[in-house]
Design an enzyme around this catalytic site. Structure first.
Site, PDB file in Angstrom:
ATOM      1  N   GLY A   1       5.806   8.859   1.472  1.00  0.00           N
ATOM      2  CA  GLY A   1       6.282   9.467   0.551  1.00  0.00           C
ATOM      3  C   GLY A   1       5.769  10.017  -0.753  1.00  0.00           C
ATOM      4  O   GLY A   1       4.386   9.208  -1.056  1.00  0.00           O
ATOM      5  N   HIS A   2       6.236  10.650  -1.404  1.00  0.00           N
ATOM      6  CA  HIS A   2       5.796  10.305  -3.184  1.00  0.00           C
ATOM      7  C   HIS A   2       6.614  11.534  -3.498  1.00  0.00           C
ATOM      8  O   HIS A   2       8.345  11.398  -3.273  1.00  0.00           O
ATOM      9  CB  HIS A   2       4.708  12.007  -2.385  1.00  0.00           C
TER      10      HIS A   2
ATOM     11  N   ASP B   1     -10.611  12.544 -12.097  1.00  0.00           N
ATOM     12  CA  ASP B   1     -10.396  12.062 -12.998  1.00  0.00           C
ATOM     13  C   ASP B   1     -10.881  10.827 -13.509  1.00  0.00           C
ATOM     14  O   ASP B   1     -11.289  10.352 -14.370  1.00  0.00           O
ATOM     15  CB  ASP B   1      -9.570  12.695 -13.969  1.00  0.00           C
TER      16      ASP B   1
ATOM     17  N   ASP C   1      -2.095   8.587   0.764  1.00  0.00           N
ATOM     18  CA  ASP C   1      -2.139   8.897  -0.378  1.00  0.00           C
ATOM     19  C   ASP C   1      -3.384   9.459  -0.440  1.00  0.00           C
ATOM     20  O   ASP C   1      -3.461   8.868  -1.915  1.00  0.00           O
ATOM     21  CB  ASP C   1      -2.432   7.759  -1.196  1.00  0.00           C
TER      22      ASP C   1
ATOM     23  N   ARG D   1       4.137  -1.645  -3.119  1.00  0.00           N
ATOM     24  CA  ARG D   1       2.835  -2.924  -3.365  1.00  0.00           C
ATOM     25  C   ARG D   1       1.556  -1.680  -4.331  1.00  0.00           C
ATOM     26  O   ARG D   1       1.332  -0.755  -3.795  1.00  0.00           O
ATOM     27  CB  ARG D   1       2.480  -2.758  -2.086  1.00  0.00           C
ATOM     28  N   ALA D   2       0.829  -2.499  -4.669  1.00  0.00           N
ATOM     29  CA  ALA D   2      -0.328  -1.999  -5.003  1.00  0.00           C
ATOM     30  C   ALA D   2      -1.092  -1.703  -4.187  1.00  0.00           C
ATOM     31  O   ALA D   2      -1.346  -2.763  -2.936  1.00  0.00           O
ATOM     32  CB  ALA D   2      -1.011  -3.591  -5.960  1.00  0.00           C
TER      33      ALA D   2
ATOM     34  N   GLN E   1       0.329  10.445   6.141  1.00  0.00           N
ATOM     35  CA  GLN E   1      -1.222   9.074   6.410  1.00  0.00           C
ATOM     36  C   GLN E   1      -1.952   9.613   6.617  1.00  0.00           C
ATOM     37  O   GLN E   1      -2.277  11.100   5.642  1.00  0.00           O
ATOM     38  CB  GLN E   1      -0.652   8.201   7.333  1.00  0.00           C
TER      39      GLN E   1
ATOM     40  N   ASN F   1       7.819   6.337   6.815  1.00  0.00           N
ATOM     41  CA  ASN F   1       6.813   5.299   5.989  1.00  0.00           C
ATOM     42  C   ASN F   1       6.040   6.643   4.739  1.00  0.00           C
ATOM     43  O   ASN F   1       5.571   5.475   4.084  1.00  0.00           O
ATOM     44  CB  ASN F   1       5.801   4.985   7.199  1.00  0.00           C
TER      45      ASN F   1
HETATM   46  P1  IMP Z   1       3.385   1.499   9.317  1.00  0.00           P
HETATM   47  O1  IMP Z   1       3.392   2.863   9.238  1.00  0.00           O
HETATM   48  O2  IMP Z   1       4.519   1.275   8.358  1.00  0.00           O
HETATM   49  O3  IMP Z   1       3.768   1.351  10.936  1.00  0.00           O
HETATM   50  O4  IMP Z   1       2.453   0.572   8.592  1.00  0.00           O
HETATM   51  C1  IMP Z   1       1.248   1.045   9.588  1.00  0.00           C
HETATM   52  C2  IMP Z   1       0.289   0.779   8.178  1.00  0.00           C
HETATM   53  O5  IMP Z   1      -0.076   2.592   8.099  1.00  0.00           O
HETATM   54  C3  IMP Z   1       0.462  -0.221   7.176  1.00  0.00           C
HETATM   55  O6  IMP Z   1      -0.747  -0.574   7.308  1.00  0.00           O
HETATM   56  C4  IMP Z   1       0.546   0.845   6.231  1.00  0.00           C
HETATM   57  O7  IMP Z   1       0.539   0.300   4.629  1.00  0.00           O
HETATM   58  C5  IMP Z   1       0.399   2.040   7.104  1.00  0.00           C
HETATM   59  N1  IMP Z   1       1.061   3.510   6.003  1.00  0.00           N
HETATM   60  C6  IMP Z   1       2.105   3.756   6.824  1.00  0.00           C
HETATM   61  N2  IMP Z   1       2.104   4.770   5.556  1.00  0.00           N
HETATM   62  C7  IMP Z   1       1.319   4.945   5.163  1.00  0.00           C
HETATM   63  C8  IMP Z   1       1.502   6.173   4.063  1.00  0.00           C
HETATM   64  O8  IMP Z   1       1.992   6.618   4.132  1.00  0.00           O
HETATM   65  N3  IMP Z   1       0.109   6.125   3.180  1.00  0.00           N
HETATM   66  C9  IMP Z   1      -0.290   4.869   3.383  1.00  0.00           C
HETATM   67  N4  IMP Z   1      -0.547   4.004   4.249  1.00  0.00           N
HETATM   68  C10 IMP Z   1       1.018   4.062   4.673  1.00  0.00           C
END
Ligand code: IMP
Length: 445
Positions: free
Chosen positions: A40-41, A335, A13, A305-306, A223, A38
């Site tokens: 997303g944007h 900023d 993120d 999720r926050a 990620q 997993n």
């Molecule tokens: P998984 O990839 O769904 O198995 O999640 C494993 C960990 O990676 C968890 O803590 C998720 O919140 C985190 N995670 C997976 N994808 C993202 C992402 O795109 N951004 C931030 N955290 C992620």
């Protein structure tokens, strides 16, 4: 011509979409090399909102070939929904190419991901429940199903006849869930395979040819470094390799393809899900860092999720520079720090058990659980970045600029891009990130 890897330096993120948008103007090919739905944007452009999970957002640029590489895992339902939504918004999908070797997230992966999380109880990882871990586990166990099989109905049926009875034992006996029906899964997924077949290619071979023609290739990680299966904060990680090295494996190219590695980091730190977070903050500073009520608000795009928030952690960042062989850095969301009364940067850790001080991350079990951050206090600059709407380095306040220069000096890496707001215009390019200065290597011999 330059082939560039773009990699998240923290826990994901970091604002990659914006930097991808900037760099993709010069990219002939964009290759996503790991992860699945997993990620997303949302991209806001031309008054429209586009949502992405698996497809590189570069698909919005006419003429850029966007690949979903062999290192990714693909939920056919999610990618088809994404394709249809983009087509409905008038986006041409003929430049989308999905690797025939990418693994497929099947319904049992989704069920097992959720069931495993629940069974972990207080030790849960906080996964996105998108079936990521179970899909990669099957890939490693050589029980996976690839795109080339999803699109070949006899191969699909053959595989399902072996895989589903085995998964049903797990679903039923381990988690007390309803078993899956082979015929039903086959009918549904064979249809997905039919719809996806026109997008499935030998992407590694195409990238090889593109490189021969000296095309510009952008390898896009999802990620971030600290979620890397090998190099992240294990076991609180994802199941793939977001680090720059993952670009080669996940796209099917040799290391000599890569000309440059650009890292992305937020001007502070966030994390979604469980796991250690030494610089995490609560209270009024957290409220500001979470950017509540703004377009920048720290809420996970995939799960809603926050996000947890904290100060910039230079110990973890130095580690990310090293693990990725990072040449330069894009710093985002500067900023957000505008409204803070005080600004802290963690430049070292103290091990609370021994009193030892660390500037780099040692490979020790549970280490992050026992550290106390040692902070440097920096002068706040109060509201100036936002109010001036900086688009050039000269418009940054002295405080904001000295924050950037301070981070460069403690990380020993040039910061070539600074982002100061959600819009495309609010991006300051300090130096050409692709052809400009690199991290200076110490003379080895
Ligand atoms: P998984 O990839 O769904 O198995 O999640 C494993 C960990 O990676 C968890 O803590 C998720 O919140 C985190 N995670 C997976 N994808 C993202 C992402 O795109 N951004 C931030 N955290 C992620």
């Amino acid at each position: 011509m330059a082939n560039v890897v773009l990699v998240g330096s923290q826990w994901g993120d970091e604002g990659k979409a914006k930097v991808v948008d900037l760099l993709s103007k010069n990219a002939d090919y964009i290759v996503r090399y790991q992860g699945g739905s997993n990620a997303g944007h949302t991209v806001n452009t031309g008054g429209k909102k586009y949502k992405f999970h698996l497809i590189p957002s570069g698909i919005l640029n006419e003429g850029t070939i966007c690949m979903v590489g062999n290192g990714t895992v693909i939920d056919p339902k999610v990618i088809l929904r994404e394709i249809n939504e983009l087509q409905d918004q008038g986006i041409d999908m003929s430049n989308l190419q999905i690797s025939a070797s990418a693994h497929v997230t099947m319904p049992y992966h989704l069920l097992i991901d959720a069931a495993q999380e629940e069974a972990r109880g207080s030790k849960k990882i906080g996964t996105t429940c998108r079936g990521i871990g179970p899909t990669y586990a099957d890939k490693s166990a050589r029980s996976g199903l690839r795109m080339c099989e999803l699109t070949d109905s006899s191969a699909l049926l053959d595989k399902l006849k072996t895989l589903i009875p085995e998964k049903n034992i797990i679903l039923d006996r381990l988690y007390g869930l309803e078993p899956l029906n082979i015929d039903e899964v086959f009918r549904e997924y064979a249809e997905y395979g039919k719809q996806l077949a026109p997008y499935v290619f030998d992407t590694a071979a195409i990238v090889w040819e593109a490189n021969k023609q000296r095309k510009n290739i952008l390898f896009e990680g999802a990620q971030g470094t600290l979620l890397d299966l090998d190099h992240g904060t294990y076991p609180y990680v994802t199941s793939s390799n977001p680090v720059a090295g993952g670009a080669c494996i996940g796209s099917g190219v040799g290391p000599n393809f890569i000309d440059r590695v650009i890292g992305i980091a937020k001007a502070y730190t966030t994390r979604v899900g469980e796991g250690p977070f030494p610089t995490e903050v609560q209270g009024s500073s957290a409220k500001i860092l979470r950017a509540e009520g703004t377009a920048w608000e720290e809420i996970g795009t995939t799960t809603g999720r926050a996000r947890r928030v904290g100060w910039f952690d230079a110990v973890l960042m130095r580690y990310a520079v090293r693990i990725n062989g990072m040449d330069c850095l894009a710093l985002t969301k500067l900023d957000v720090l505008d409204d803070l009364e005080e600004i802290l940067v963690c430049n070292a850790y103290k091990d609370i058990r021994t009193g030892e001080v660390y500037k780099d991350l040692p490979a020790k079990s549970n280490f992050l659980k026992y550290v106390e951050p040692i902070y440097e206090k920096l002068a706040p600059w109060k509201d100036e970045t936002k109010s001036v709407g900086a688009t050039e380095i000269g418009q940054l306040s002295a405080g904001a600029l000295s924050y950037v220069r301070y981070l460069e000096s403690i990380l020993e890496i040039p910061i070539t891009i600074v982002s100061v707001g959600p819009s495309r215009e609010q991006t300051i390019v300090l130096e050409d990130p692709i052809h400009g200065p690199k991290r200076v290597l110490e003379t080895a011999i």
